[in-house]
Design a protein around this motif. Structure first.
Motif, PDB file in Angstrom:
ATOM      1  N   GLU A   1     -14.028 -12.461  -2.330  1.00  0.00           N
ATOM      2  CA  GLU A   1     -13.403 -13.350  -3.302  1.00  0.00           C
ATOM      3  C   GLU A   1     -11.938 -13.016  -3.526  1.00  0.00           C
ATOM      4  N   ARG A   2     -11.449 -11.976  -2.899  1.00  0.00           N
ATOM      5  CA  ARG A   2     -10.066 -11.555  -3.073  1.00  0.00           C
ATOM      6  C   ARG A   2      -9.188 -12.154  -1.980  1.00  0.00           C
ATOM      7  N   GLU A   3      -8.025 -12.624  -2.377  1.00  0.00           N
ATOM      8  CA  GLU A   3      -7.057 -13.156  -1.428  1.00  0.00           C
ATOM      9  C   GLU A   3      -5.685 -12.565  -1.727  1.00  0.00           C
ATOM     10  N   ALA A   4      -4.923 -12.357  -0.688  1.00  0.00           N
ATOM     11  CA  ALA A   4      -3.573 -11.809  -0.841  1.00  0.00           C
ATOM     12  C   ALA A   4      -2.713 -12.328   0.297  1.00  0.00           C
TER      13      ALA A   4
ATOM     14  N   ASN B   1       7.299  -6.622   5.568  1.00  0.00           N
ATOM     15  CA  ASN B   1       6.266  -5.586   5.637  1.00  0.00           C
ATOM     16  C   ASN B   1       5.916  -5.176   7.055  1.00  0.00           C
ATOM     17  N   LEU B   2       6.704  -5.597   8.042  1.00  0.00           N
ATOM     18  CA  LEU B   2       6.413  -5.249   9.424  1.00  0.00           C
ATOM     19  C   LEU B   2       6.517  -3.739   9.619  1.00  0.00           C
ATOM     20  N   GLY B   3       5.424  -3.121  10.079  1.00  0.00           N
ATOM     21  CA  GLY B   3       5.394  -1.685  10.320  1.00  0.00           C
ATOM     22  C   GLY B   3       5.112  -0.852   9.091  1.00  0.00           C
ATOM     23  N   ARG B   4       4.879  -1.481   7.931  1.00  0.00           N
ATOM     24  CA  ARG B   4       4.630  -0.744   6.688  1.00  0.00           C
ATOM     25  C   ARG B   4       3.173  -0.877   6.277  1.00  0.00           C
ATOM     26  N   GLU B   5       2.679   0.118   5.534  1.00  0.00           N
ATOM     27  CA  GLU B   5       1.347   0.050   4.947  1.00  0.00           C
ATOM     28  C   GLU B   5       1.479  -0.410   3.499  1.00  0.00           C
ATOM     29  N   VAL B   6       0.717  -1.442   3.146  1.00  0.00           N
ATOM     30  CA  VAL B   6       0.747  -1.976   1.784  1.00  0.00           C
ATOM     31  C   VAL B   6      -0.687  -2.081   1.280  1.00  0.00           C
ATOM     32  N   THR B   7      -0.852  -1.926  -0.025  1.00  0.00           N
ATOM     33  CA  THR B   7      -2.174  -1.991  -0.645  1.00  0.00           C
ATOM     34  C   THR B   7      -2.565  -3.437  -0.900  1.00  0.00           C
ATOM     35  N   ILE B   8      -3.821  -3.762  -0.606  1.00  0.00           N
ATOM     36  CA  ILE B   8      -4.361  -5.082  -0.929  1.00  0.00           C
ATOM     37  C   ILE B   8      -4.972  -4.980  -2.319  1.00  0.00           C
ATOM     38  N   ASP B   9      -4.307  -5.563  -3.284  1.00  0.00           N
ATOM     39  CA  ASP B   9      -4.716  -5.413  -4.680  1.00  0.00           C
ATOM     40  C   ASP B   9      -6.157  -5.867  -4.891  1.00  0.00           C
TER      41      ASP B   9
END
Length: 556
Positions: A354-357, A364-372
């Motif tokens: 049910e989560r979308e981001a 953000n190319l090449g970076r790690e980001v958190t999926i809230d």
């Protein structure tokens, strides 16, 4: 001060130092006859005093020539070890400038020897040394220009042989008079072209032979020739995919071991005589075809594990994605790519239950980001504006967003999804460890996706299709009617068919803008022109191939 006729000695007393200092001073007698030393230059012939001769006989020129030859020998050794002997010979040892340098060295040695004229007995060793080096240089130049370099293998106990293996490309012509003629065809320097062809002379039939072009990579494609009877059935098909924006086409010759199969890596297309087993009208079905599992339910195991999954997404095919589980199991993520706008790289849309981001690709190319709201992090590993598969690897044909694609990796600790619905090909074995395109099957392993086409005696075309996603099916194929293969979104269409055909290969050069790493495996070749009785015929001849070119009297 004491003075004599020839010397004067001065005695000076220096009270402060309490010492005596003696200074000898030489004087010339008035009767000394002053004579100028005879200059050797006045006895030299006029040609020895010529500035040009003095330049060629100078020691400085000899030092420069020898220094350059030493550096050239070092460069040739590096070229030979880094590339091969042909490159070293083309750019150093066999280059025109190297021959010129040897001529200059020979001229310097000859001028140096003649600078001692008239020669005396004590000049003998000097002259023999210079004459020996000059003789070696002359022999080297004659061998380099007119000689043939090769290898002849002799075996103990066997008879004599006259076979010489030449490490040089040759165009060999089997002329109509039965004589095999060889022409040098090494073109690393100054290859022939349309404006400056290389004339090879007249053949026995009176035809004039020329080399008018050279290509570093020649590609051969089957182009069968129809015959009235005999031969084998042949058909031409096209394959296309919107997801990868690729179009392929090829001819197949039935039951031919070399030209009866077309390989896509994970998929093979083959042509045989006969009819497909259990073929029915339209698209057949099979009881072992599984229904695609679109669920993203978590597996019955309740324990959380480390998950890692790589997924390809395409803006032109938002419903299609190619993924591979790299660790633990599937994350169940749905990934899509928005079409880039206003010069950006678009946005990646992630759906996890049910989560979308969404994430901007460029930022953000090449970076790690958190999926809230989830235990996962996302990394955008790569972006291709005009996606293509070249040599089994993703690449971009241009900088224009004609077919944008993105590769993302999702990792985190969670309960894996029971079935990885992100892979339209089936199991993760088919995809690379980097989440890239499907990998080639192992040696001896059958491709998981196969399409076998059959041509009956009456010209009817049937098929048997095997797909890891949808199982096995069979049916009939109509000309110019596409067939969905279930290999991602690939479709195949048969557009030409010959009931009787013979093999014929068309050779074409690979353009530099289309060259890839696979081009290194292709042979180079020359384009020959034969002119006879006002008619002109041209043909590409790749290295290692024998091509028949008709003249007034057919030659082989």
């Amino acid at each position: 001060m004491l003075e004599s006729g020839r010397e004067t000695m001065i005695i000076r007393h220096r009270p402060a130092e309490r010492s005596i200092h003696l200074e000898p001073r030489s004087i010339l007698a008035e009767d000394v006859d002053l004579r100028m030393a005879n200059s050797n230059s006045s006895e030299q012939p006029g040609w020895q005093r010529n500035p040009i001769f003095e330049f060629f006989a100078s020691l400085k020129l000899a030092v420069v020539l020898l220094a350059v030859l030493i550096i050239a020998a070092m460069a040739g050794t590096i070229y030979e070890s880094s590339f091969d002997s042909k490159v070293a010979r083309a750019y150093v040892y066999g280059a025109p400038w190297f021959n010129l340098w040897l001529v200059l060295l020979g001229a310097n040695l000859a001028a140096s020897a003649f600078s001692r004229w008239p020669w005396r007995k004590h000049h003998l060793a000097f002259l023999i040394t210079h004459l020996g080096i000059i003789t070696l240089l002359i022999g080297s130049l004659i061998g380099r220009i007119f000689g043939i370099e090769g290898t002849m293998t002799l075996f103990k106990g066997e008879g004599p042989t006259n076979r010489l293996l030449i490490n040089q490309r040759q165009l060999r012509v089997h002329d109509v008079d039965g004589i095999v003629k060889g022409f040098a065809a090494e073109f690393l320097h100054h290859p022939p072209n349309w404006q400056h062809p290389r004339n090879l002379g007249l053949l026995a039939s009176g035809a004039r032979l020329q080399i008018v072009d050279y290509a570093s990579a020649i590609e051969g494609k089957l182009n069968p020739k129809p015959v009235a009877d005999g031969g084998a059935p042949a058909l031409h098909f096209t394959m296309s995919t919107a997801m990868m924006n690729q179009h392929l086409d090829s001819w197949l010759l039935a039951d031919d071991p070399q030209h009866g199969n077309f390989s896509l890596g994970l998929a093979n297309v083959e042509l045989k005589r006969g009819a497909a087993p259990n073929a029915t009208e339209g698209r057949g079905d099979s009881p072992n075809r599984p229904e695609p599992d679109q669920s993203t339910n978590r597996s019955e195991a309740k324990e959380e594990v480390d998950l890692e999954e790589s997924i390809f997404a395409f803006s032109k095919a938002p419903g299609e994605q190619i993924g591979r589980v790299r660790k633990g199991g599937s994350t169940g993520a749905k990934v899509s790519l928005e079409q880039p706008q206003n010069g950006n790289k678009g946005r990646v849309l992630i759906s996890l239950g049910e989560r979308e981001a969404s994430f901007d690709v460029g930022e953000n190319l090449g970076r790690e980001v958190t999926i809230d709201g989830t235990p996962f992090v996302l990394k955008i590993d790569g972006y291709w504006s005009d996606f293509r598969i070249a040599d089994g690897k993703p690449s971009s044909l241009s900088d224009q967003p004609n077919n944008p694609a993105v590769l993302v990796t999702i990792r985190g600790k969670a309960i894996p999804v029971a079935e990885a619905a992100t892979n339209p090909h089936g199991g993760g074995k088919q995809l690379t460890a980097t989440g890239g395109p499907p990998t080639m099957p192992a040696t001896g392993e059958e491709a998981p996706n196969r399409l076998t086409l059959f041509v009956a005696d009456d010209g009817a075309i049937t098929y048997e299709l095997v797909s890891r996603k949808n199982g096995k099916s069979a049916g009939n194929i109509e000309i110019n009617k596409p067939l969905a293969t279930a290999w991602a979104d690939w479709q195949i269409s048969v557009d030409k068919m010959m009931p009787h055909a013979e093999q014929r290969i068309n050779f074409t050069p690979v353009k530099s803008d289309q060259a890839s790493t696979s081009s290194a495996d292709l042979a180079d070749g020359v384009r020959v022109r034969i002119q006879q009785n006002g008619e002109t015929l041209e043909q590409w001849v790749p290295a290692g191939w024998q091509v028949t070119v008709p003249t007034e009297t057919q030659r082989r």
